[in-house]
Design a protein around this motif. Structure first.
Motif, PDB file in Angstrom:
ATOM      1  N   GLU A 158       2.571   2.706  -8.165  1.00  0.00           N
ATOM      2  CA  GLU A 158       1.309   2.194  -8.714  1.00  0.00           C
ATOM      3  C   GLU A 158       1.328   0.671  -8.844  1.00  0.00           C
ATOM      4  OE1 GLU A 158       0.867   4.626 -12.222  1.00  0.00           O
ATOM      5  OE2 GLU A 158       0.045   6.303 -11.059  1.00  0.00           O
ATOM      6  N   GLN A 212       1.543   4.121  -3.732  1.00  0.00           N
ATOM      7  CA  GLN A 212       1.306   5.551  -3.835  1.00  0.00           C
ATOM      8  C   GLN A 212       2.264   6.214  -4.827  1.00  0.00           C
ATOM      9  OE1 GLN A 212       1.089   7.474   0.032  1.00  0.00           O
ATOM     10  NE2 GLN A 212       0.296   5.607   0.977  1.00  0.00           N
ATOM     11  N   THR A 213       3.447   5.641  -4.951  1.00  0.00           N
ATOM     12  CA  THR A 213       4.445   6.192  -5.874  1.00  0.00           C
ATOM     13  C   THR A 213       4.610   5.349  -7.129  1.00  0.00           C
ATOM     14  OG1 THR A 213       5.683   7.137  -4.020  1.00  0.00           O
ATOM     15  CG2 THR A 213       6.867   6.895  -6.105  1.00  0.00           C
ATOM     16  N   ASP A 220       0.825  -1.209   0.000  1.00  0.00           N
ATOM     17  CA  ASP A 220       0.000   0.000   0.000  1.00  0.00           C
ATOM     18  C   ASP A 220       0.862   1.263   0.000  1.00  0.00           C
ATOM     19  OD1 ASP A 220      -2.265  -1.540  -0.002  1.00  0.00           O
ATOM     20  OD2 ASP A 220      -2.663  -1.344   2.141  1.00  0.00           O
ATOM     21  N   GLU A 221       1.942   1.245   0.771  1.00  0.00           N
ATOM     22  CA  GLU A 221       2.837   2.404   0.832  1.00  0.00           C
ATOM     23  C   GLU A 221       3.487   2.670  -0.521  1.00  0.00           C
ATOM     24  OE1 GLU A 221       7.167   3.532   2.802  1.00  0.00           O
ATOM     25  OE2 GLU A 221       5.870   2.097   3.846  1.00  0.00           O
TER      26      GLU A 221
END
Length: 243
Positions: free
Chosen positions: A65, A62-63, A58-59
């Motif tokens: 995808e 964010q960058t 999930d982390e």
């Protein structure tokens, strides 16, 4: 100027290559994963802890995808490794690099080590690398391309008191890698073991960097360096220490 020597145009291109990182949910594995994602690779991570894997995926989503996926997998369990392999192929369709990073030890004297602890360390550190290689090498052989990178240790080259089972497992991991290299060389597949000394791996956010110890980022850079080298080049078992 000789362009073959004096520029980096012949480096192996990592963009869109698919990599598996075991133990990728935290610590060193998480850092290696970030460095690979920054090179444009597609990375599948696994570890025993589903919550850790989900949090890291999930982390990074964010960058990066859809270039990051993960699932819980005990690398010492052949059925779970098989499910993970299918998951990787369904999501990414191929495999180019396997990084066997899962591992741990027991701080015990050899004759005081419980048999169950011995088995757990050996199964994770050695059998896990064997099962992951067994799962993904057939596709690499079909492709005539691939890289298996084992995160070993200076404990693969030296004996340390109170770390007998860890040393035994890492010696075995390097031996496995050397034998495997001879078996897959004809298919243009590289097998390499990294042998770092002590790592300050699980730092808290406010913990000071100990410059006498290797940092996760140091190994992340080394991994990218190794994977980026022209495939005509074989580098063998790099050892490194804190300065």
């Amino acid at each position: 100027m000789n362009p073959l020597i004096d520029n980096f145009s012949d480096q192996y291109q990592l963009t869109d290559k698919v990599c598996v990182v075991t133990g990728g949910g935290k610590g060193l594995g998480k850092t290696i994963t970030r460095y690979l994602l920054e090179q444009g690779m597609k990375v599948a991570i696994c570890s025993r802890n589903e919550e850790t894997i989900s949090k890291t995926v999930d982390e990074y989503k964010q960058t990066f995808e859809d270039n990051i996926i993960g699932m819980a997998c005990d690398v010492s369990n052949s059925e779970q490794v098989s499910r993970f392999k299918q998951f990787v192929f369904e999501k990414f369709g191929d495999i180019h690099v396997v990084i066997n990073n899962s591992g741990f030890g027991k701080d015990t004297l050899v004759w005081q080590t419980e048999e169950a602890d011995w088995d757990d360390v050996m199964d994770t550190n050695v059998k896990g690398a064997y099962l992951m290689s067994k799962a993904f090498l057939p596709r690499m052989i079909e492709n005539e391309e691939g890289f298996v990178l084992n995160i070993a240790s200076q404990a693969a080259l030296n004996g340390y008191a109170n770390a007998g089972v860890y040393c035994a497992s890492k010696f075995a991991l390097v031996g496995l890698g050397k034998a495997l290299q001879e078996e897959v060389r004809e298919h243009n597949i590289h097998v390499h073991s990294l042998n770092p000394a002590l790592i300050q791996s699980q730092k808290t956010s406010d913990e000071t960097v100990d410059n006498g110890l290797i940092q996760n980022e140091d190994i992340g850079r080394m991994v990218v360096y190794l994977l980026s080298q022209p495939r005509r080049l074989k580098i063998d078992n790099i050892g490194f220490w804190g300065f």
